[in-house]
Design an enzyme around this catalytic site. Structure first.
Site, PDB file in Angstrom:
ATOM      1  N   SER A  37      10.184   1.638   4.701  1.00  6.81           N
ATOM      2  CA  SER A  37      11.068   0.553   4.294  1.00  6.81           C
ATOM      3  C   SER A  37      10.597  -0.715   5.004  1.00  6.81           C
ATOM      4  CB  SER A  37      12.511   0.935   4.643  1.00  6.81           C
ATOM      5  OG  SER A  37      13.386  -0.136   4.427  1.00  6.81           O
TER       6      SER A  37
ATOM      7  N   SER B 130      -4.731   2.532   0.026  1.00  5.65           N
ATOM      8  CA  SER B 130      -5.997   1.800  -0.091  1.00  5.65           C
ATOM      9  C   SER B 130      -6.097   0.669   0.910  1.00  5.65           C
ATOM     10  CB  SER B 130      -6.130   1.220  -1.506  1.00  5.65           C
ATOM     11  OG  SER B 130      -5.073   0.299  -1.743  1.00  5.65           O
ATOM     12  N   SER B 131      -4.974   0.298   1.513  1.00  5.75           N
ATOM     13  CA  SER B 131      -5.032  -0.834   2.432  1.00  5.75           C
ATOM     14  C   SER B 131      -3.861  -0.778   3.406  1.00  5.75           C
ATOM     15  CB  SER B 131      -5.052  -2.139   1.605  1.00  5.75           C
ATOM     16  OG  SER B 131      -3.915  -2.926   1.780  1.00  5.75           O
ATOM     17  N   GLY B 132      -3.933  -1.602   4.436  1.00  8.61           N
ATOM     18  CA  GLY B 132      -2.811  -1.808   5.359  1.00  8.61           C
ATOM     19  C   GLY B 132      -2.265  -0.537   5.998  1.00  8.61           C
TER      20      GLY B 132
ATOM     21  N   ASP C 105      -0.399   5.057 -10.103  1.00 13.78           N
ATOM     22  CA  ASP C 105       0.434   3.861 -10.186  1.00 13.78           C
ATOM     23  C   ASP C 105       1.873   4.362 -10.088  1.00 13.78           C
ATOM     24  OD1 ASP C 105       2.006   1.727 -10.926  1.00 13.78           O
ATOM     25  OD2 ASP C 105       0.639   1.014 -12.480  1.00 13.78           O
TER      26      ASP C 105
ATOM     27  N   GLY D 220      -0.109   4.365  -1.831  1.00 14.07           N
ATOM     28  CA  GLY D 220      -0.576   3.062  -1.346  1.00 14.07           C
ATOM     29  C   GLY D 220      -1.433   3.200  -0.100  1.00 14.07           C
TER      30      GLY D 220
ATOM     31  N   LYS E 202      -6.482   1.544  -7.849  1.00 11.65           N
ATOM     32  CA  LYS E 202      -7.857   1.067  -8.090  1.00 11.65           C
ATOM     33  C   LYS E 202      -8.887   2.174  -8.118  1.00 11.65           C
ATOM     34  CE  LYS E 202      -6.527  -3.083  -5.638  1.00 11.65           C
ATOM     35  NZ  LYS E 202      -6.130  -3.096  -4.226  1.00 11.65           N
TER      36      LYS E 202
ATOM     37  N   SER F 118      15.242  -4.615  -2.624  1.00  4.10           N
ATOM     38  CA  SER F 118      14.540  -3.386  -3.028  1.00  4.10           C
ATOM     39  C   SER F 118      14.423  -2.428  -1.842  1.00  4.10           C
ATOM     40  CB  SER F 118      13.163  -3.708  -3.625  1.00  4.10           C
ATOM     41  OG  SER F 118      12.286  -4.185  -2.625  1.00  4.10           O
ATOM     42  N   LYS F 119      14.264  -2.990  -0.651  1.00  3.62           N
ATOM     43  CA  LYS F 119      14.156  -2.129   0.537  1.00  3.62           C
ATOM     44  C   LYS F 119      15.540  -1.628   0.979  1.00  3.62           C
ATOM     45  CE  LYS F 119       9.661  -2.079   1.246  1.00  3.62           C
ATOM     46  NZ  LYS F 119       8.884  -0.838   1.137  1.00  3.62           N
TER      47      LYS F 119
ATOM     48  N   TYR G  67      12.742  -8.714  -2.449  1.00 10.09           N
ATOM     49  CA  TYR G  67      12.044  -7.742  -1.600  1.00 10.09           C
ATOM     50  C   TYR G  67      13.059  -7.016  -0.714  1.00 10.09           C
ATOM     51  CZ  TYR G  67       9.040  -5.772   1.970  1.00 10.09           C
ATOM     52  OH  TYR G  67       8.433  -4.896   2.846  1.00 10.09           O
ATOM     53  N   SER G  68      13.921  -7.817  -0.046  1.00  6.21           N
ATOM     54  CA  SER G  68      14.935  -7.219   0.835  1.00  6.21           C
ATOM     55  C   SER G  68      15.827  -6.256   0.055  1.00  6.21           C
ATOM     56  CB  SER G  68      15.813  -8.295   1.472  1.00  6.21           C
ATOM     57  OG  SER G  68      15.205  -8.812   2.623  1.00  6.21           O
TER      58      SER G  68
ATOM     59  N   THR H 152      -1.440  -7.035   7.497  1.00  4.52           N
ATOM     60  CA  THR H 152      -2.067  -6.229   6.422  1.00  4.52           C
ATOM     61  C   THR H 152      -2.379  -7.131   5.225  1.00  4.52           C
ATOM     62  OG1 THR H 152      -0.018  -5.774   5.234  1.00  4.52           O
ATOM     63  CG2 THR H 152      -0.556  -4.262   7.029  1.00  4.52           C
TER      64      THR H 152
HETATM   65  N1  LIG Z   1       2.923  -5.875   6.124  1.00  3.89           N
HETATM   66  C1  LIG Z   1       4.148  -6.077   6.483  1.00  3.89           C
HETATM   67  O1  LIG Z   1       4.469  -7.092   7.163  1.00  3.89           O
HETATM   68  C2  LIG Z   1       5.210  -5.070   6.137  1.00  3.89           C
HETATM   69  C3  LIG Z   1       6.440  -5.144   6.819  1.00  3.89           C
HETATM   70  C4  LIG Z   1       7.439  -4.225   6.527  1.00  3.89           C
HETATM   71  C5  LIG Z   1       7.223  -3.256   5.553  1.00  3.89           C
HETATM   72  N2  LIG Z   1       6.041  -3.207   4.894  1.00  3.89           N
HETATM   73  C6  LIG Z   1       5.887  -2.165   3.853  1.00  3.89           C
HETATM   74  O2  LIG Z   1       4.764  -1.363   4.133  1.00  3.89           O
HETATM   75  C7  LIG Z   1       4.259  -0.799   2.919  1.00  3.89           C
HETATM   76  C8  LIG Z   1       2.758  -0.984   2.874  1.00  3.89           C
HETATM   77  O3  LIG Z   1       2.469  -2.372   2.812  1.00  3.89           O
HETATM   78  P1  LIG Z   1       1.201  -3.022   3.529  1.00  3.89           P
HETATM   79  O4  LIG Z   1       1.704  -4.008   4.493  1.00  3.89           O
HETATM   80  O5  LIG Z   1       0.253  -1.981   3.999  1.00  3.89           O
HETATM   81  O6  LIG Z   1       0.604  -3.854   2.283  1.00  3.89           O
HETATM   82  P2  LIG Z   1      -0.817  -3.834   1.539  1.00  3.89           P
HETATM   83  O7  LIG Z   1      -1.917  -3.925   2.526  1.00  3.89           O
HETATM   84  O8  LIG Z   1      -0.690  -4.866   0.484  1.00  3.89           O
HETATM   85  O9  LIG Z   1      -0.847  -2.373   0.862  1.00  3.89           O
HETATM   86  C9  LIG Z   1       0.017  -2.049  -0.191  1.00  3.89           C
HETATM   87  C10 LIG Z   1      -0.403  -0.713  -0.771  1.00  3.89           C
HETATM   88  O10 LIG Z   1       0.529  -0.385  -1.828  1.00  3.89           O
HETATM   89  C11 LIG Z   1      -0.220  -0.071  -2.981  1.00  3.89           C
HETATM   90  N3  LIG Z   1       0.495  -0.454  -4.210  1.00  3.89           N
HETATM   91  C12 LIG Z   1       1.028  -1.632  -4.551  1.00  3.89           C
HETATM   92  N4  LIG Z   1       1.584  -1.567  -5.767  1.00  3.89           N
HETATM   93  C13 LIG Z   1       1.398  -0.293  -6.200  1.00  3.89           C
HETATM   94  C14 LIG Z   1       1.736   0.415  -7.390  1.00  3.89           C
HETATM   95  N5  LIG Z   1       2.380  -0.142  -8.432  1.00  3.89           N
HETATM   96  N6  LIG Z   1       1.386   1.737  -7.496  1.00  3.89           N
HETATM   97  C15 LIG Z   1       0.716   2.326  -6.493  1.00  3.89           C
HETATM   98  N7  LIG Z   1       0.371   1.721  -5.351  1.00  3.89           N
HETATM   99  C16 LIG Z   1       0.698   0.412  -5.218  1.00  3.89           C
HETATM  100  C17 LIG Z   1      -1.547  -0.771  -2.859  1.00  3.89           C
HETATM  101  O11 LIG Z   1      -2.504   0.012  -3.548  1.00  3.89           O
HETATM  102  P3  LIG Z   1      -3.432  -0.496  -4.753  1.00  3.89           P
HETATM  103  O12 LIG Z   1      -3.272  -1.978  -4.862  1.00  3.89           O
HETATM  104  O13 LIG Z   1      -4.804  -0.055  -4.326  1.00  3.89           O
HETATM  105  O14 LIG Z   1      -2.912   0.266  -5.911  1.00  3.89           O
HETATM  106  C18 LIG Z   1      -1.786  -0.722  -1.364  1.00  3.89           C
HETATM  107  O15 LIG Z   1      -2.453   0.460  -0.998  1.00  3.89           O
HETATM  108  C19 LIG Z   1       5.015  -1.501   1.783  1.00  3.89           C
HETATM  109  O16 LIG Z   1       6.023  -0.651   1.300  1.00  3.89           O
HETATM  110  C20 LIG Z   1       5.626  -2.725   2.457  1.00  3.89           C
HETATM  111  O17 LIG Z   1       6.812  -3.136   1.831  1.00  3.89           O
HETATM  112  C21 LIG Z   1       5.031  -4.086   5.158  1.00  3.89           C
END
Ligand SMILES: NC(=O)c1ccc[n+]([C@@H]2O[C@H](COP(=O)([O-])OP(=O)(O)OC[C@H]3O[C@@H](n4cnc5c(N)ncnc54)[C@H](OP(=O)(O)O)[C@@H]3O)[C@@H](O)[C@H]2O)c1
Length: 277
Positions: free
Chosen positions: A139, A12-14, A61, A10, A36, A156-157, A153-154, A188
């Site tokens: 997590s 590609s973003s965030g 994926d 993952g 993607k 799963s984490k 979501y909770s 993100t």
């Molecule tokens: N943002 C928050 O507030 C927050 C808080 C606590 C924890 N987190 C955790 O941080 C992690 C990253 O999240 P983020 O905030 O950076 O979100 P994000 O910007 O939506 O990025 C999510 C990333 O996960 C990838 N992804 C999603 N489904 C996937 C799949 N089936 N197979 C492969 N890649 C997949 C996406 O890649 P593609 O779509 O390009 O495949 C993307 O690169 C997650 O585990 C999230 O639970 C986030």
């Protein structure tokens, strides 16, 4: 030392993209994954950095065995090893327990829990044969405190935390260090990528509370710290000789989790209820 091979799911973003960038600048050889990325896996160009680091994005994926195996095989062919896994790919679904369908719940676990498990299982034999490796599971604070309308979501984490905690014991004798990084709300693409349960409509008896709770969460995320803050913490866990089992990102979230430990459960429940219900 820094030319170690890192796999970030993952990226590609965030948070994943920020961690990839941060580690590349420190000289690491980063393989980032995204669903993607298109085209022939062998023709994907790397972005290089003056430090000698690079990011090479590969398709993966995490919900698909074949896709994960192919990605790992590709890295092994190129590099012969994987030193660090940052299991970060994840998504969120929002809705009440009653409104989220079984299929939607399954998809959530497929990405966040089974996706993490699948990639970890694929890299473990590699790291074991190397006699060293490091696995960092991303997590969430929601993996320690469950929030209304985010139950799936909770959960799963929580499951990711249970997995990583147990694996830490099992993998240690093989020189593999396992730890958990828990971000709080972070700015993100997670907010816009969040799936809303199909049944969380105006017809739902939960609708009003759900919408208020979700709006609060979205606001907190979009006003939250940047993904670079989480990337810095991930880097610290990459470099630390003995990373602790879990590390929370951000003072306010560390404080919340500390209060969870010392306050009676009923007080914490009132606070979370006031904020999110
Ligand atoms: N943002 C928050 O507030 C927050 C808080 C606590 C924890 N987190 C955790 O941080 C992690 C990253 O999240 P983020 O905030 O950076 O979100 P994000 O910007 O939506 O990025 C999510 C990333 O996960 C990838 N992804 C999603 N489904 C996937 C799949 N089936 N197979 C492969 N890649 C997949 C996406 O890649 P593609 O779509 O390009 O495949 C993307 O690169 C997650 O585990 C999230 O639970 C986030």
């Amino acid at each position: 030392m820094n030319s170690r091979i890192v796999l970030i799911t993952g990226a590609s973003s965030g948070i994943g993209a920020a961690a990839a960038e941060y580690l590349m600048k420190k000289g690491f050889h980063v393989y980032g994954t995204s669903r993607k990325v298109s085209g022939n896996i062998d023709e994907i160009k790397a972005r290089d950095n003056l430090s000698g680091g690079f990011i090479r994005m590969i398709p993966m994926d995490v919900t698909d065995d074949e896709s994960v195996d192919k990605g790992i095989k590709f890295i092994l062919e190129k590099e012969g090893r994987i030193d660090i896994l940052i299991s970060n790919a994840g998504s969120g679904i929002a809705g009440s327990v009653e409104d989220v369908s079984m299929e939607e719940a399954r998809v959530q676990f497929d990405v966040n829990f089974f996706g993490t498990l699948r990639v970890i299982k694929a890299v473990l034999p590699v790291m074991r044969s190397q006699g060293e490796g490091r696995i960092i599971a991303v997590s969430s604070v929601a993996g320690v405190i469950s929030i209304p309308y985010q139950a799936h979501y909770s959960s799963s984490k929580y499951a990711v935390e249970g997995l990583a905690e147990a694996l830490r014991y099992e993998a240690a004798p093989f020189g593999i260090k396992v730890c958990i990084v828990e971000p709080g709300d972070t700015r993100t693409g997670f907010t816009s990528n969040r799936v809303i349960a199909a049944n969380a409509t105006e017809d739902s008896p939960y609708y009003e509370r759900f919408r208020r709770s979700l709006a609060r969460m979205e606001k907190d995320e979009q006003n939250g710290p940047s993904p670079e803050d989480v990337a810095r913490m991930i880097f610290r866990m990459v470099m630390k000789k003995n990373p602790p089992v879990r590390t929370t990102v951000g003072f306010q979230y560390k404080l919340i989790l500390f209060l969870k430990k010392i306050l009676p459960g009923s007080i914490l429940e009132k606070v979370v209820g006031l904020l999110y219900n």
